[in-house]
Design a protein around this motif. Structure first.
Motif, PDB file in Angstrom:
ATOM      1  N   ALA A   1      10.039   7.006  -1.468  1.00 22.95           N
ATOM      2  CA  ALA A   1       9.906   8.280  -2.191  1.00 22.95           C
ATOM      3  C   ALA A   1      11.245   8.719  -2.767  1.00 22.95           C
ATOM      4  CB  ALA A   1       9.344   9.344  -1.259  1.00 22.95           C
ATOM      5  N   ALA A   2      12.305   8.581  -1.977  1.00 20.76           N
ATOM      6  CA  ALA A   2      13.631   8.976  -2.462  1.00 20.76           C
ATOM      7  C   ALA A   2      14.077   8.083  -3.616  1.00 20.76           C
ATOM      8  CB  ALA A   2      14.637   8.908  -1.323  1.00 20.76           C
ATOM      9  N   LYS A   3      13.744   6.807  -3.534  1.00 15.26           N
ATOM     10  CA  LYS A   3      14.209   5.862  -4.559  1.00 15.26           C
ATOM     11  C   LYS A   3      13.506   6.091  -5.902  1.00 15.26           C
ATOM     12  CE  LYS A   3      17.155   2.549  -5.193  1.00 15.26           C
ATOM     13  NZ  LYS A   3      18.592   2.760  -4.937  1.00 15.26           N
ATOM     14  N   VAL A   4      12.209   6.378  -5.884  1.00 14.56           N
ATOM     15  CA  VAL A   4      11.483   6.535  -7.161  1.00 14.56           C
ATOM     16  C   VAL A   4      11.543   7.966  -7.687  1.00 14.56           C
ATOM     17  CG1 VAL A   4       9.927   4.645  -6.548  1.00 14.56           C
ATOM     18  CG2 VAL A   4       9.212   7.015  -6.127  1.00 14.56           C
ATOM     19  N   GLY A   5      11.992   8.932  -6.855  1.00 18.94           N
ATOM     20  CA  GLY A   5      12.182  10.290  -7.358  1.00 18.94           C
ATOM     21  C   GLY A   5      11.131  11.305  -6.974  1.00 18.94           C
ATOM     22  N   VAL A   6      10.339  11.033  -5.952  1.00 18.76           N
ATOM     23  CA  VAL A   6       9.311  11.994  -5.541  1.00 18.76           C
ATOM     24  C   VAL A   6       9.913  13.334  -5.102  1.00 18.76           C
ATOM     25  CG1 VAL A   6       7.498  12.478  -3.829  1.00 18.76           C
ATOM     26  CG2 VAL A   6       7.589  10.254  -4.964  1.00 18.76           C
ATOM     27  N   PRO A   7      10.954  13.365  -4.252  1.00 19.64           N
ATOM     28  CA  PRO A   7      11.491  14.673  -3.822  1.00 19.64           C
ATOM     29  C   PRO A   7      11.975  15.531  -4.987  1.00 19.64           C
ATOM     30  CG  PRO A   7      12.323  12.931  -2.401  1.00 19.64           C
ATOM     31  CD  PRO A   7      11.640  12.254  -3.559  1.00 19.64           C
ATOM     32  N   GLU A   8      12.602  14.905  -5.996  1.00 20.15           N
ATOM     33  CA  GLU A   8      13.104  15.678  -7.137  1.00 20.15           C
ATOM     34  C   GLU A   8      11.963  16.349  -7.893  1.00 20.15           C
ATOM     35  OE1 GLU A   8      14.038  12.687  -6.327  1.00 20.15           O
ATOM     36  OE2 GLU A   8      16.232  12.672  -6.175  1.00 20.15           O
ATOM     37  N   TYR A   9      10.888  15.583  -8.152  1.00 21.86           N
ATOM     38  CA  TYR A   9       9.761  16.172  -8.866  1.00 21.86           C
ATOM     39  C   TYR A   9       9.044  17.210  -8.011  1.00 21.86           C
ATOM     40  CZ  TYR A   9       9.719  13.583 -13.245  1.00 21.86           C
ATOM     41  OH  TYR A   9      10.025  13.116 -14.503  1.00 21.86           O
ATOM     42  N   LYS A  10       8.976  16.965  -6.709  1.00 22.12           N
ATOM     43  CA  LYS A  10       8.348  17.940  -5.820  1.00 22.12           C
ATOM     44  C   LYS A  10       9.126  19.250  -5.824  1.00 22.12           C
ATOM     45  CE  LYS A  10       6.606  18.454  -1.108  1.00 22.12           C
ATOM     46  NZ  LYS A  10       6.474  17.799   0.214  1.00 22.12           N
ATOM     47  N   ASP A  11      10.454  19.156  -5.819  1.00 19.84           N
ATOM     48  CA  ASP A  11      11.280  20.365  -5.881  1.00 19.84           C
ATOM     49  C   ASP A  11      11.070  21.100  -7.201  1.00 19.84           C
ATOM     50  OD1 ASP A  11      12.312  19.900  -3.379  1.00 19.84           O
ATOM     51  OD2 ASP A  11      14.179  18.970  -4.099  1.00 19.84           O
ATOM     52  N   LEU A  12      10.987  20.347  -8.308  1.00 13.03           N
ATOM     53  CA  LEU A  12      10.736  20.985  -9.603  1.00 13.03           C
ATOM     54  C   LEU A  12       9.411  21.750  -9.595  1.00 13.03           C
ATOM     55  CD1 LEU A  12      11.824  18.252 -12.197  1.00 13.03           C
ATOM     56  CD2 LEU A  12      12.859  20.498 -11.871  1.00 13.03           C
TER      57      LEU A  12
ATOM     58  N   GLN B   1       0.824  -1.205   0.000  1.00 14.48           N
ATOM     59  CA  GLN B   1       0.000   0.000   0.000  1.00 14.48           C
ATOM     60  C   GLN B   1       0.858   1.255   0.000  1.00 14.48           C
ATOM     61  OE1 GLN B   1      -2.922  -0.020   3.116  1.00 14.48           O
ATOM     62  NE2 GLN B   1      -3.963  -1.841   2.348  1.00 14.48           N
ATOM     63  N   MET B   2       1.937   1.243   0.796  1.00 14.92           N
ATOM     64  CA  MET B   2       2.796   2.415   0.846  1.00 14.92           C
ATOM     65  C   MET B   2       3.507   2.634  -0.480  1.00 14.92           C
ATOM     66  SD  MET B   2       3.498   4.866   2.845  1.00 14.92           S
ATOM     67  CE  MET B   2       2.914   4.165   4.393  1.00 14.92           C
ATOM     68  N   LEU B   3       4.004   1.564  -1.094  1.00 18.34           N
ATOM     69  CA  LEU B   3       4.681   1.685  -2.383  1.00 18.34           C
ATOM     70  C   LEU B   3       3.725   2.178  -3.466  1.00 18.34           C
ATOM     71  CD1 LEU B   3       6.760  -1.604  -2.164  1.00 18.34           C
ATOM     72  CD2 LEU B   3       7.707   0.711  -2.213  1.00 18.34           C
ATOM     73  N   GLU B   4       2.494   1.710  -3.414  1.00 18.33           N
ATOM     74  CA  GLU B   4       1.489   2.164  -4.377  1.00 18.33           C
ATOM     75  C   GLU B   4       1.201   3.642  -4.190  1.00 18.33           C
ATOM     76  OE1 GLU B   4      -2.999   0.827  -5.901  1.00 18.33           O
ATOM     77  OE2 GLU B   4      -2.157   0.018  -4.028  1.00 18.33           O
ATOM     78  N   TYR B   5       1.060   4.075  -2.938  1.00 18.33           N
ATOM     79  CA  TYR B   5       0.810   5.493  -2.657  1.00 18.33           C
ATOM     80  C   TYR B   5       1.967   6.361  -3.126  1.00 18.33           C
ATOM     81  CZ  TYR B   5       0.785   9.848  -0.064  1.00 18.33           C
ATOM     82  OH  TYR B   5       0.866  11.172   0.265  1.00 18.33           O
ATOM     83  N   VAL B   6       3.202   5.938  -2.859  1.00 19.25           N
ATOM     84  CA  VAL B   6       4.369   6.720  -3.267  1.00 19.25           C
ATOM     85  C   VAL B   6       4.386   6.908  -4.780  1.00 19.25           C
ATOM     86  CG1 VAL B   6       6.890   6.627  -3.487  1.00 19.25           C
ATOM     87  CG2 VAL B   6       5.805   6.171  -1.271  1.00 19.25           C
ATOM     88  N   ASN B   7       4.074   5.853  -5.521  1.00 20.15           N
ATOM     89  CA  ASN B   7       4.080   5.976  -6.980  1.00 20.15           C
ATOM     90  C   ASN B   7       2.926   6.821  -7.493  1.00 20.15           C
ATOM     91  OD1 ASN B   7       6.214   4.166  -8.571  1.00 20.15           O
ATOM     92  ND2 ASN B   7       5.740   3.132  -6.655  1.00 20.15           N
ATOM     93  N   SER B   8       1.790   6.798  -6.791  1.00 21.81           N
ATOM     94  CA  SER B   8       0.690   7.687  -7.187  1.00 21.81           C
ATOM     95  C   SER B   8       1.088   9.135  -6.939  1.00 21.81           C
ATOM     96  CB  SER B   8      -0.584   7.336  -6.412  1.00 21.81           C
ATOM     97  OG  SER B   8      -0.520   7.767  -5.063  1.00 21.81           O
ATOM     98  N   GLN B   9       1.837   9.371  -5.878  1.00 21.45           N
ATOM     99  CA  GLN B   9       2.308  10.727  -5.589  1.00 21.45           C
ATOM    100  C   GLN B   9       3.310  11.184  -6.647  1.00 21.45           C
ATOM    101  OE1 GLN B   9       4.578  11.268  -1.969  1.00 21.45           O
ATOM    102  NE2 GLN B   9       3.269  12.974  -1.373  1.00 21.45           N
ATOM    103  N   LEU B  10       4.215  10.294  -7.043  1.00 16.27           N
ATOM    104  CA  LEU B  10       5.153  10.617  -8.118  1.00 16.27           C
ATOM    105  C   LEU B  10       4.402  10.994  -9.389  1.00 16.27           C
ATOM    106  CD1 LEU B  10       7.996  10.614  -9.430  1.00 16.27           C
ATOM    107  CD2 LEU B  10       7.674   8.173  -9.872  1.00 16.27           C
ATOM    108  N   LEU B  11       3.373  10.236  -9.706  1.00 17.08           N
ATOM    109  CA  LEU B  11       2.574  10.499 -10.903  1.00 17.08           C
ATOM    110  C   LEU B  11       1.930  11.881 -10.839  1.00 17.08           C
ATOM    111  CD1 LEU B  11       1.528   9.288 -13.552  1.00 17.08           C
ATOM    112  CD2 LEU B  11      -0.348   8.270 -12.254  1.00 17.08           C
TER     113      LEU B  11
END
Length: 364
Positions: free
Chosen positions: A306-317, A223-233
């Motif tokens: 989040a760090a592994k899939v790139g959420v912080p980078e996209y959030k910063d952008l 569930q957490m991994l799914e949520y993280v990827n939805s956030q990345l999207l």
């Protein structure tokens, strides 16, 4: 007559999580009425307070099994998130040794057939769920992620032992590679790992993860991994939206010259401000969708994934472009006010000229 040693097999499942960002918002209460479906509450590895939860839990719809071209029978389900993401999860149960699991991963990571199946499933439901969708997009962004869960490993080894003795195979599985990886690449893959109990393990890659746990414990991580990827999207969507809006404003500024360019900037500023406010609201909604204030393991798992899939980078952008948009908005407003001030001054001059004309005409 020599007897062959049987290969020890593990029990588990591989899950393909295919996510699409389809609209601005999904009204979950209305959707639940349409589907007669349920919401899903997150599970946690240990007892937690009530405020460790999704702020607005996704609605879950379970589907009939589907069969791939390879003959594999999958059990799919859909999750609808309130911030406009629809996730289709395909599960394939297996009993396999490490070599067979490596081969399975090489076929699944990634799996274009699953992506096509997910699109067909979502498109097949659009007419029915349309009343619950707010501002359906014409083009959808997508993410795919794969999770290998192990619940039955012979001998029930410790998580640390699993890393020590089968690290190279785990690295191959997460990269979808048939050929063993170099030592440096193995180390890079395996460093993103953590455990809560001695006999569990989560190893997270940028497009796949391995979860060694009980079925209930594995559900937490999935569930957490799914949520993280939805956030990345979502952050990818906001990034593209802001990029288009800023490019449009820059193009407009480049091609509009003279006095009327400034006068039209009021409309440009208003539209840019509306987009900025909308994106800021949507970012906050997806960013705060789940709370795990007192569940430190879930918080650590989230940060690592989040760090592994790139959420912080996209959030910063996204945040950088929001700041750029705010600065550009202030510039447009200033230009518009200067234009309006010039018009007011011009009107005063014209009125004075007219009065002077009438004054001198009266004298003669």
């Amino acid at each position: 007559m020599a007897s062959s040693t049987p290969v020890a097999t593990m029990k588990g499942s591989v899950l393909g999580v295919i996510l699409h960002d389809v609209c601005d918002e999904i009204r979950l209460e209305q959707l639940r009425d349409i589907l007669g479906a349920r919401r899903v509450e997150p599970s946690f590895k240990h007892a937690t307070p009530d405020y460790v939860r999704f702020e607005n839990p996704p609605v879950v719809e379970r589907l009939e099994p589907v069969v791939l071209g390879s003959g594999e029978k999958l059990i799919p389900q859909i999750k609808y998130y309130d911030y406009g993401v629809i996730s289709v999860l395909f599960e394939l149960e297996f009993e396999a040794g490490w070599e067979t699991l490596v081969q399975l991963a090489a076929r699944w990571v990634p799996n274009p057939e699953l992506e096509r199946q997910a699109q067909q499933i979502i498109h097949g439901r659009l007419d029915r769920i349309a009343p619950a969708l707010v501002h359906l997009y014409r083009e959808w962004l997508s993410e795919d992620y794969y999770v290998f869960t192990l619940s039955g490993v012979p001998g029930q080894p410790l998580g640390s032992d699993l890393l020590t003795h089968h690290g190279p195979q785990i690295a191959q599985i997460l990269r979808g590679e048939l050929t063993p990886l170099a030592r440096g690449e193995n180390d890079d893959v395996l460093q993103a790992s953590l455990s809560y109990y001695p006999n569990d393990l989560v190893v997270i890659g940028w497009n796949a993860a391995l979860v060694y746990d009980t079925p209930a414990g594995a559900e937490t991580s999935v569930q957490m991994l799914e949520y993280v990827n939805s956030q990345l999207l979502e952050f990818r969507h906001y990034d593209e939206l802001l990029t288009r809006e800023l490019a449009g404003v820059y193009t407009s500024l480049k091609h509009r010259t003279g006095f009327w360019r400034r006068w039209r900037m009021g409309g440009e500023a208003s539209r840019l401000n509306s987009v900025t406010v909308e994106v800021t609201e949507l970012v906050e909604r997806s960013d705060n969708a789940i709370k795990f204030v007192s569940d430190m393991f879930s918080a650590r798992l989230y940060r690592l994934a989040a760090a592994k899939v790139g959420v912080p980078e996209y959030k910063d952008l996204v945040n950088q472009k929001l700041r750029t948009a705010e600065g550009l908005y202030r510039f447009l407003v200033d230009e518009f006010h200067q234009s309006r001030g010039f018009i007011l001054e011009l009107m005063v001059v014209i009125i004075l000229v007219i009065e002077l004309v009438y004054l001198f005409r009266g004298k003669y």
